[in-house]
Structures are given as structure tokens and as C-alpha cells.
Motif scaffolding. Structure first.
Motif: not given
Length: 240
Positions: A106-115, A145-150, A159-168
Motif C-alpha cells: 500500500d505504501e509503495i502504490l501511494r508513494s512510488a513514482r512508478l511501479s 519482477r516487480f520494479i519500483v521507481l521511488h 513479487i509485489a508483496t516482498d518486504l525487502s527488494p532483491q536488488d536496487s
């Protein structure tokens, strides 16, 4: 005594329908029997319901005893009680984990520029003095992979529900962004592609069946990385 065998009294007219209103004893007895039967059935249903609840846990061979009030009850040993407590604690822990996952996405979807989900694979660029890598364009090693630009980073999640990213990757480490030729798969599916190249030589290749999604990622990344000089690649992608 009647005409029947010794010790048994036969009443010939007992099963004949009574014509008087005073003979109501058989009806009352039947009603009382039905009431007791209904009560017994209701009690058994409650016991079965309790048993089904206990069967949610892994206890086997529960001991049943007759209580002081004549009702059946479950008797648990100390070990079984501790097992129940452990399983309840495990369920509560799982519930907390799922809640944290929901709050995180929910926080990702609210605050990320793109995901969003993209197909991703990585390649390493050849270092100075090394021979060119083997052309492995046709190798199908794409993984979703679920990619987040934040903020100032790109985060890669399994996956989208992982609490920690695999890479950044820091946006400041990206030195090149461009489009890639479209991929035509055996099933007739077409994927649109782009790549990111970091200063360390790591190359991220991303693809999607949606051209609109790829264009959105290219536009956002170019704007955030200040790499507008690669805008011609977007036109090449449109022509493809």
C-alpha cells in the motif's frame, strides 16, 4: 393376565385410535421423546462443531471424557495445550506478516513514482580489453519482477508483496537508457524492450507486452536520470 405368553400382558385395544380426549398419554410420551432426541442431536452437533474447530490444529487422538454434568468434554494434556499455544502463536505471527506485506505494498502504490511488473534479465558489458560477449539475444531467460521507481533508486522485488527488494540501483549510477528491438515469441506474443546501463557495467534489460507501459518507464527514467539525449531510442521503438 392376557392371552399372551407368561409374564407378558397383552392389551388388544392399545393401538386402536382413541375416541375420547382423555387418552393423551401416548402423544405426550412421543413429544417428550422427540424433545429429548432433539436435545441430544443439538448437543452432538455442538460437540462436532467443537471438534471441527480443534481439527484446525494438528492434534491427533483427542481424549473425550464424561463431565460431571453428563456432557462430553475434551481432555488435553500439558503437551497438547502447549502445542495448541504454539500453533496459535504461529498463526498470529503469520497474520502479522501478511499485515506488514499489505501495508508495504500500500505504501509503495501511494508513494512510488512508478511501479509494476516487468520481465527482466541482466547482462554485463564487456570491460576495456575484453572480447565482446557472445550474442545471447535469443536466450529466453526473462523473469517477472516487480520494479519500483521511488526517490533516487530503482528497487527490484521478486513479487509485489516482498518486504525487502532483491536488488536496487541508484539513479545516479545509470549512465545510459535506451530501447531495444521488439521480441517475437514462438506463441506469437510481441514484447517491447528497453535497457538500463550502470557505471559498473551492469545492464538491466526490461520487457513487457504493453508498449504504453514501456513508454511510461522510458519517459520517467529519462526525466529522473536527466538522460534526454537518448530520446531518439523512443522514436526507434515506436517505429518498431
Amino acid at each position: 393376565m392376557g392371552d399372551g405368553p407368561r409374564g407378558i400382558e397383552v392389551l388388544p385395544d392399545y393401538f386402536v385410535a382413541s375416541t375420547s380426549g382423555s387418552d393423551t398419554l401416548p402423544i405426550q410420551t412421543s413429544s417428550a421423546t422427540n424433545l429429548r432426541s432433539h436435545s441430544h442431536t443439538w448437543a452432538r452437533q455442538k460437540i462436532r462443531s467443537a471438534t471441527s474447530m480443534l481439527n484446525l490444529f494438528s492434534l491427533k487422538g483427542l481424549s473425550w471424557r464424561l463431565g460431571a454434568n453428563g456432557q462430553d468434554k475434551v481432555v488435553l494434556s500439558v503437551v497438547e495445550v502447549e502445542s495448541l499455544r504454539s500453533e496459535i502463536a504461529a498463526l498470529e505471527e503469520r497474520e502479522s506478516h501478511f499485515k506488514a506485506q499489505l501495508e508495504h505494498i500500500d505504501e509503495i502504490l501511494r508513494s512510488a513514482r512508478l511501479s509494476g511488473y516487468l520481465f527482466l534479465r541482466t547482462r554485463w558489458a564487456a570491460l576495456p580489453g575484453e572480447s565482446l560477449p557472445i550474442d545471447d539475444t535469443d536466450v529466453d531467460d526473462w523473469l517477472p519482477r516487480f520494479i519500483v521507481l521511488h526517490g533516487s533508486c530503482i528497487y527490484l522485488y521478486m513479487i509485489a508483496t516482498d518486504l525487502s527488494p532483491q536488488d536496487s540501483t541508484f539513479l545516479s549510477d545509470i549512465v545510459e537508457i535506451g530501447s531495444l528491438p521488439c521480441l517475437s515469441r514462438e506463441d506469437g506474443e510481441t514484447r517491447y524492450c528497453f535497457y538500463l546501463l550502470t557505471r559498473h557495467g551492469l545492464r538491466y534489460e526490461c520487457s513487457s507486452t504493453s508498449k504504453i507501459q514501456i513508454d511510461l518507464w522510458l519517459e520517467a527514467l529519462r526525466a529522473d536520470c536527466k538522460l534526454a539525449s537518448n530520446a531518439k531510442d523512443l522514436n526507434d521503438s515506436e517505429k518498431a
